[in-house]
Design a protein around this motif. Sequence first.
Motif: not given
Lengths: 218, 218
Positions: A59, A62, A65, A93, B33-42, B117-120
């Motif tokens: 995490t 990831l 960035s 997601n 937290a990993l779910v959130d990072a999976t959505i947002r990572t660049s 962010n995962a509930y958007e």
Amino acid sequence: MADADVFRHVPLPTAEIQRMEAYLGPLADSVRALVDATIRTSLDAGGVERARAEIDAITARLRESQEPGPAGVRYNSEGYSWQWGNAAVGLRNAVAPPLTVWTDEDGRLRGRADLGNAYEAPPGMAHGGVLALLLDHLMGVTASTGNVKRPSFTGTLTLRYMRATMLGPVQLEGWIDHRQGRKTIVRARVGDAEGPTAEAEGVFITPRWAVEPPVTPF
Amino acid sequence: MADADVFRHVPLPTAEIQRMEAYLGPLADSVRALVDATIRTSLDAGGVERARAEIDAITARLRESQEPGPAGVRYNSEGYSWQWGNAAVGLRNAVAPPLTVWTDEDGRLRGRADLGNAYEAPPGMAHGGVLALLLDHLMGVTASTGNVKRPSFTGTLTLRYMRATMLGPVQLEGWIDHRQGRKTIVRARVGDAEGPTAEAEGVFITPRWAVEPPVTPF
């Protein structure tokens, strides 16, 4: 939050976005499998602690960035748009089953999802609220069908549960019952391998600003 | 699936179950937290591929010893019961925000959750279907309040959305409007930092087998 943050133009061609989807989708799929294993593992405290430390390290990497907030809606100059973080259908997601939605030959919206162990509530069965999430989403898409420039928001949603839904594959269908001014009345149902389990009626509302030109008050 | 699989007695004292919860809960938090990072990572394709391979390795290790199916409901001989995989409140389920539910001094059921962010769904806002999930869950608990031996199932659920709900902390409350035979009519609402955003009415039904003694037909 400014609209610009969540509704943003991305200066990339569709082919490039799809190349990204080809590696970002599988990442979310792997996280979905991890969610399932987190529910079911019988490893002892030491094994779980080790897994947690490794997950935290991934995490952190990831996050080195990352986008500052939610995924929002993105679009490019070729008319392609995507909502990777959506709770029902988001490609990135792992909370989303995900639900897949398409328009069938008869004009009805169809959907399907595979509800694994993470979507449980009555023991061994799908959570009725998860079915509400899937129905709400499919019906919102249905309300906008053929009229993508008229966004619509859920006004009321009525769900009738006929029996429990088994975990596993579920199918959905939705159709417009009628329109009335800025309201679109949508009906839908969901079912498991043994047939329909719940049906829904929703009133979706197109905001005034989306249908009326701005009026200058003089 | 046999009831025995999903509704199972566990021969462990409550203290031991709580010791397990102390390391299993944090594992699910790390996966959230990993779910959130999976959505947002660049990160680029290489960075994402590496993360995915590592996640798959952790999942494989967690699966070396695991329960065969969904978490179901477990209980011990001390009257303690738990549903770690529940989609709304499950301690071990990273799909669940999780929702926390308690009974307030005035007898109403209260709940809270932090919707990340995962509930958007509407960009930057909470998915209306996720609110339906939280409301359905709270209302089901409300219907059973003071009557835990009368299980109840959602019959109908009507939701009225008054405005969009911001991502972030949400509060819920639910109360019994009235009972009518095997039906319990429950009302509830949810709100964000700026006040109420949606309200709901649900009819919860106690199955006949739960209120009537078995009848011998002679």
